[in-house]
Scaffold this motif. Structure first.
Motif, PDB file in Angstrom:
ATOM      1  N   LYS A  39      43.330  21.844  31.881  1.00 15.87           N
ATOM      2  CA  LYS A  39      42.349  20.788  33.437  1.00 15.87           C
ATOM      3  C   LYS A  39      43.285  21.480  34.835  1.00 15.87           C
ATOM      4  O   LYS A  39      44.482  20.361  34.740  1.00 15.87           O
ATOM      5  CB  LYS A  39      41.808  20.031  33.044  1.00 15.87           C
ATOM      6  N   GLU A  40      42.910  21.668  35.660  1.00 17.04           N
ATOM      7  CA  GLU A  40      43.335  21.522  36.973  1.00 17.04           C
ATOM      8  C   GLU A  40      43.357  19.683  37.250  1.00 17.04           C
ATOM      9  O   GLU A  40      42.030  19.143  37.422  1.00 17.04           O
ATOM     10  CB  GLU A  40      42.431  22.059  38.100  1.00 17.04           C
ATOM     11  N   THR A  41      44.238  19.870  38.413  1.00 19.42           N
ATOM     12  CA  THR A  41      44.021  18.226  38.831  1.00 19.42           C
ATOM     13  C   THR A  41      44.651  18.109  39.965  1.00 19.42           C
ATOM     14  O   THR A  41      44.499  19.570  40.521  1.00 19.42           O
ATOM     15  CB  THR A  41      45.775  17.660  38.500  1.00 19.42           C
ATOM     16  N   ARG A  44      48.806  17.743  42.927  1.00 17.05           N
ATOM     17  CA  ARG A  44      49.579  18.476  42.502  1.00 17.05           C
ATOM     18  C   ARG A  44      50.851  18.656  43.460  1.00 17.05           C
ATOM     19  O   ARG A  44      50.927  18.317  44.250  1.00 17.05           O
ATOM     20  CB  ARG A  44      49.541  20.138  42.548  1.00 17.05           C
ATOM     21  N   ILE A  56      47.575  26.566  42.993  1.00 20.03           N
ATOM     22  CA  ILE A  56      47.574  27.718  41.807  1.00 20.03           C
ATOM     23  C   ILE A  56      47.657  29.137  42.006  1.00 20.03           C
ATOM     24  O   ILE A  56      47.129  29.741  42.482  1.00 20.03           O
ATOM     25  CB  ILE A  56      46.097  27.684  41.068  1.00 20.03           C
ATOM     26  N   TYR A  59      46.876  32.390  36.460  1.00 20.59           N
ATOM     27  CA  TYR A  59      46.921  31.499  35.193  1.00 20.59           C
ATOM     28  C   TYR A  59      47.589  32.527  33.645  1.00 20.59           C
ATOM     29  O   TYR A  59      47.420  33.427  34.058  1.00 20.59           O
ATOM     30  CB  TYR A  59      45.382  31.224  34.998  1.00 20.59           C
ATOM     31  N   LYS A  82      47.640  28.447  30.954  1.00 23.28           N
ATOM     32  CA  LYS A  82      47.227  27.246  31.845  1.00 23.28           C
ATOM     33  C   LYS A  82      47.991  27.823  32.728  1.00 23.28           C
ATOM     34  O   LYS A  82      48.117  29.178  34.116  1.00 23.28           O
ATOM     35  CB  LYS A  82      48.911  26.996  31.417  1.00 23.28           C
ATOM     36  N   PRO A  83      47.193  27.199  34.335  1.00 29.07           N
ATOM     37  CA  PRO A  83      48.144  27.340  35.429  1.00 29.07           C
ATOM     38  C   PRO A  83      48.926  27.613  36.139  1.00 29.07           C
ATOM     39  O   PRO A  83      49.876  26.520  35.387  1.00 29.07           O
ATOM     40  CB  PRO A  83      47.105  26.405  36.083  1.00 29.07           C
ATOM     41  N   ASP A  85      51.287  27.210  38.471  1.00 27.76           N
ATOM     42  CA  ASP A  85      51.886  26.525  40.458  1.00 27.76           C
ATOM     43  C   ASP A  85      52.632  27.657  41.270  1.00 27.76           C
ATOM     44  O   ASP A  85      53.882  27.590  40.969  1.00 27.76           O
ATOM     45  CB  ASP A  85      51.552  25.214  41.148  1.00 27.76           C
TER      46      ASP A  85
END
Length: 427
Positions: A39-41, A44, A56, A59, A82-83, A85
């Motif tokens: 999940k995206e937070t 960051r 981001i 992916y 997973k993203p 960043d």
């Protein structure tokens, strides 16, 4: 295949607060695939510059092996999205950390701990690999990365012994153990003098001075190292190796005499069948004091007298047997003072050196060469009656590990595995 989402996340160890897990499990002939997304937070932070201006970039998918579901006949693979960043300030790109898999690893964290736990038991890496549907090299690599364990400090008493293990360092490794706790303290890549010097030279002065007793066999480099680096230690030659000087010579003389006899004679059959009688400590076997029926004469005879008589026809067999009886009577029995023990050892050495038989003179030369170390075994200096029996038992258990390991060659992995197994239970 549909499963309850809660069941899937529980089995795999994915926190639903951090991951979105697909409730549909894909299945083919060889594996199950579970899809999950990190999940995206909302907040960051760049790990390089600390900036919060992070977006981001894209992916990435990572296929993670996760074979911790019991009785599963296929591979279990988690496809983790997973993203990636990107920091607007420093321009660096990175993958956010997660608690499911370590960076650069394709085996889940839970599975890594499973491997670490299983390697505490007496099982080969290949057995563990087959059970977890992994390659043996992967299991060894994970074990090497997960397990961080070093040597234990030297104790007041230590045993030094060698164990056959063929590696790039040679054919033997040196095993240092504690005779009180039956615990391996360290393994040295080789038992040769150069490796021993390198190890003991690296120890602190206080640690070296704390060693008071060292038990070993008659390997000359051990004596050299003890004198040079362990100044406060009493060097004790193990009882087994002293006794073997006599018993090995008895066996050589017995077989030589036996081959000179006709195979249908009573003496030949008795000497061949009852070889243990000639190498046992007759002072500690009370049943040898009982009367014995001598088939060769048809009369009752004293057992000990009979055994001496049957060796009489061969001079070397008879002489080494009598010398061994003297050793058992005057040295092994725990009833003499230090002065009497020293006199007895002098007597054995003089008797052996005056023999006309080479193997008996060789015993005398060895006893003389290791005079003080052998005397330390029997006198009051060895007040705790230390022997190398613990080291021999530990070596046997190392043999068991090697026996199930199908040719383990890496000394580094062997050492780490043995010390790691002791954290759960002693070898």
């Amino acid at each position: 295949m549909n499963f309850n989402l809660m069941v899937i996340t529980s089995l795999i160890g994915l926190d639903s607060n951090e991951y979105d897990v697909d409730s549909v499990i894909l299945e083919d002939e060889f594996s199950y695939q579970i899809n999950a997304k990190l999940k995206e937070t909302t907040e960051r932070k760049c790990p390089h510059c600390g900036s919060k201006k992070v977006v981001i970039k894209d992916y990435k998918k990572q296929f993670v092996k996760h074979q911790v579901i019991k009785n599963c006949d296929k591979k279990v693979i988690v496809c983790l999205t997973k993203p990636r960043d990107k920091c607007k300030d420093c321009g660096s790109t990175y993958m956010p950390k997660n608690n499911f898999v370590r960076p650069g690893c394709n085996v889940s964290n839970k599975m890594c701990w499973e491997i670490a736990d299983r390697t505490k038991d007496l099982a080969s890496f290949k057995t563990i690999a087959d059970d977890l549907k992994l390659s043996e090299n992967t299991v060894i690599s994970v074990f090497d990365q997960m397990v961080k364990i070093g040597r234990k400090p030297l104790t007041t008493a230590i045993c030094i012994d060698e164990k056959h293990f063929h590696s790039n360092y040679g054919k033997y490794v040196c095993v240092i153990s504690n005779p009180v706790t039956s615990e391996i303290l360290n393994l040295i890549p080789s038992h040769t003098k150069s490796y021993l010097i390198e190890f003991f030279k690296s120890l602190s002065k206080d640690e070296k001075n704390s060693v008071k007793y060292v038990i070993s066999d008659m390997f000359e480099p051990y004596r050299t190292i003890i004198k040079r680096y362990l100044p406060n230690a009493i060097h004790i030659i193990d009882h087994f190796h002293v006794t073997r000087l006599f018993t090995s010579a008895i066996q050589i003389a017995r077989i030589r005499y036996m081959k000179s006899l006709r195979q249908d004679t009573f003496a030949y059959k008795y000497i061949k069948k009852n070889w243990k009688i000639f190498v046992m400590n007759q002072e500690k076997n009370e049943y040898l004091d009982e009367n014995f029926y001598d088939p060769s004469t048809g009369e009752m005879s004293d057992f000990k007298t009979f055994i001496k008589a049957i060796t009489y026809e061969d001079s070397s067999f008879h002489e080494i047997f009598l010398l061994y009886l003297d050793y058992c009577k005057y040295m092994v029995m725990d009833k003499y003072s230090d002065e009497e023990l020293e006199t007895s050892l002098d007597f054995l050495i003089n008797k052996a050196l005056s023999s006309t038989h080479g193997e008996i003179r060789k015993i005398g030369e060895t006893l003389l060469n290791y005079y003080y170390e052998i005397l330390n075994l029997f006198t009051s200096k060895n007040k705790f009656k230390f022997t190398n029996g613990v080291a021999e038992a530990l070596n046997n258990n190392i043999d068991k590990l090697l026996g199930v390991s199908y040719g383990l060659k890496s000394f580094k992995i062997l050492k780490k595995r043995i010390l790691w197994m002791q954290t759960k239970k002693r070898l």
